[in-house]
Design a protein around this motif. Structure first.
Motif, PDB file in Angstrom:
ATOM      1  N   ALA A 277      -3.766  12.479  -0.248  1.00  0.00           N
ATOM      2  CA  ALA A 277      -5.072  12.297  -0.872  1.00  0.00           C
ATOM      3  C   ALA A 277      -5.140  11.072  -1.777  1.00  0.00           C
ATOM      4  CB  ALA A 277      -5.430  13.542  -1.680  1.00  0.00           C
ATOM      5  N   GLY A 278      -4.016  10.424  -2.057  1.00  0.00           N
ATOM      6  CA  GLY A 278      -4.010   9.240  -2.901  1.00  0.00           C
ATOM      7  C   GLY A 278      -3.607   9.497  -4.334  1.00  0.00           C
ATOM      8  N   ALA A 279      -3.317  10.740  -4.692  1.00  0.00           N
ATOM      9  CA  ALA A 279      -2.979  11.057  -6.085  1.00  0.00           C
ATOM     10  C   ALA A 279      -1.532  10.686  -6.414  1.00  0.00           C
ATOM     11  CB  ALA A 279      -3.229  12.529  -6.366  1.00  0.00           C
ATOM     12  N   SER A 280      -0.572  11.228  -5.694  1.00  0.00           N
ATOM     13  CA  SER A 280       0.827  10.937  -6.010  1.00  0.00           C
ATOM     14  C   SER A 280       1.173   9.482  -5.720  1.00  0.00           C
ATOM     15  CB  SER A 280       1.766  11.887  -5.272  1.00  0.00           C
ATOM     16  OG  SER A 280       1.544  11.844  -3.884  1.00  0.00           O
TER      17      SER A 280
ATOM     18  N   PHE B  42       0.884   7.060  -8.779  1.00  0.00           N
ATOM     19  CA  PHE B  42       2.018   6.956  -9.689  1.00  0.00           C
ATOM     20  C   PHE B  42       3.087   6.015  -9.144  1.00  0.00           C
ATOM     21  CE2 PHE B  42       0.235  11.170 -10.708  1.00  0.00           C
ATOM     22  CZ  PHE B  42      -0.140  10.901 -12.022  1.00  0.00           C
ATOM     23  N   VAL B  43       3.374   6.112  -7.854  1.00  0.00           N
ATOM     24  CA  VAL B  43       4.376   5.234  -7.243  1.00  0.00           C
ATOM     25  C   VAL B  43       3.898   3.787  -7.303  1.00  0.00           C
ATOM     26  CG1 VAL B  43       5.614   4.671  -5.112  1.00  0.00           C
ATOM     27  CG2 VAL B  43       5.273   7.061  -5.756  1.00  0.00           C
ATOM     28  N   ALA B  44       2.642   3.533  -6.999  1.00  0.00           N
ATOM     29  CA  ALA B  44       2.111   2.170  -7.032  1.00  0.00           C
ATOM     30  C   ALA B  44       2.172   1.587  -8.439  1.00  0.00           C
ATOM     31  CB  ALA B  44       0.674   2.148  -6.508  1.00  0.00           C
TER      32      ALA B  44
ATOM     33  N   ALA C 193      -2.720   2.259  -4.291  1.00  0.00           N
ATOM     34  CA  ALA C 193      -2.572   3.583  -3.702  1.00  0.00           C
ATOM     35  C   ALA C 193      -3.670   3.803  -2.673  1.00  0.00           C
ATOM     36  CB  ALA C 193      -2.659   4.648  -4.794  1.00  0.00           C
ATOM     37  N   GLY C 194      -3.344   4.551  -1.654  1.00  0.00           N
ATOM     38  CA  GLY C 194      -4.319   4.888  -0.631  1.00  0.00           C
ATOM     39  C   GLY C 194      -4.065   6.271  -0.096  1.00  0.00           C
TER      40      GLY C 194
ATOM     41  N   LEU D  24       0.858  -1.176   0.000  1.00  0.00           N
ATOM     42  CA  LEU D  24       0.000   0.000   0.000  1.00  0.00           C
ATOM     43  C   LEU D  24       0.895   1.226   0.000  1.00  0.00           C
ATOM     44  CD1 LEU D  24      -2.806   1.354   0.291  1.00  0.00           C
ATOM     45  CD2 LEU D  24      -2.461   1.218   2.776  1.00  0.00           C
ATOM     46  N   VAL D  25       0.699   2.095  -0.981  1.00  0.00           N
ATOM     47  CA  VAL D  25       1.439   3.348  -1.062  1.00  0.00           C
ATOM     48  C   VAL D  25       0.490   4.449  -0.614  1.00  0.00           C
ATOM     49  CG1 VAL D  25       2.805   4.881  -2.515  1.00  0.00           C
ATOM     50  CG2 VAL D  25       2.707   2.425  -3.048  1.00  0.00           C
TER      51      VAL D  25
END
Length: 111
Positions: A9-12, A15-17, A35-36, A4-5
């Motif tokens: 807010a879960g936006a950036s 991209f990492v996930a 993403a979370g 879980l990355v």
């Protein structure tokens, strides 16, 4: 392994996930990455093995550790420049270091 990355807010973290999933697939490692957000973290930890925490949430790290510990979830603070990791290899290396037995790696360092 379930990663879980988390970011504010879960936006950036999306991209990492995504990059992490690609890097794992190229390496032949079976893992899922999603993403979370900080607000959904308590619920999301139920189905997570490692949580990667966005650098801007460093102030919340103690609380994240407190939530993750009873579930045996490893917590890794991402470096400030993680968003420049265009191929996901650095994020994958952090996951491998945090949970070497789950990834099949011999890396000894843990978070």
């Amino acid at each position: 392994m379930r990663i879980l990355v988390v970011c504010g807010a879960g936006a950036s973290s999306t991209f990492v996930a995504l990059r992490l999933r690609r890097a794992a697939a190229l390496a032949g490692m079976p893992l899922s990455a999603s993403a979370g957000s900080a607000s959904s973290l308590a619920d999301d930890l139920r189905s997570t093995d490692v949580v990667l925490v966005g650098p801007h949430l460093e102030r919340s790290l103690d609380e994240i550790h407190r939530l993750a510990a009873p579930r045996g979830v490893r917590v890794v603070l991402l470096p400030d420049d993680i968003f420049a990791d265009s191929d996901g290899s650095r994020a994958l290396a952090l996951v491998t270091a945090a949970a070497p037995s789950a990834t099949g790696s011999a890396t000894a360092e843990t978070a």
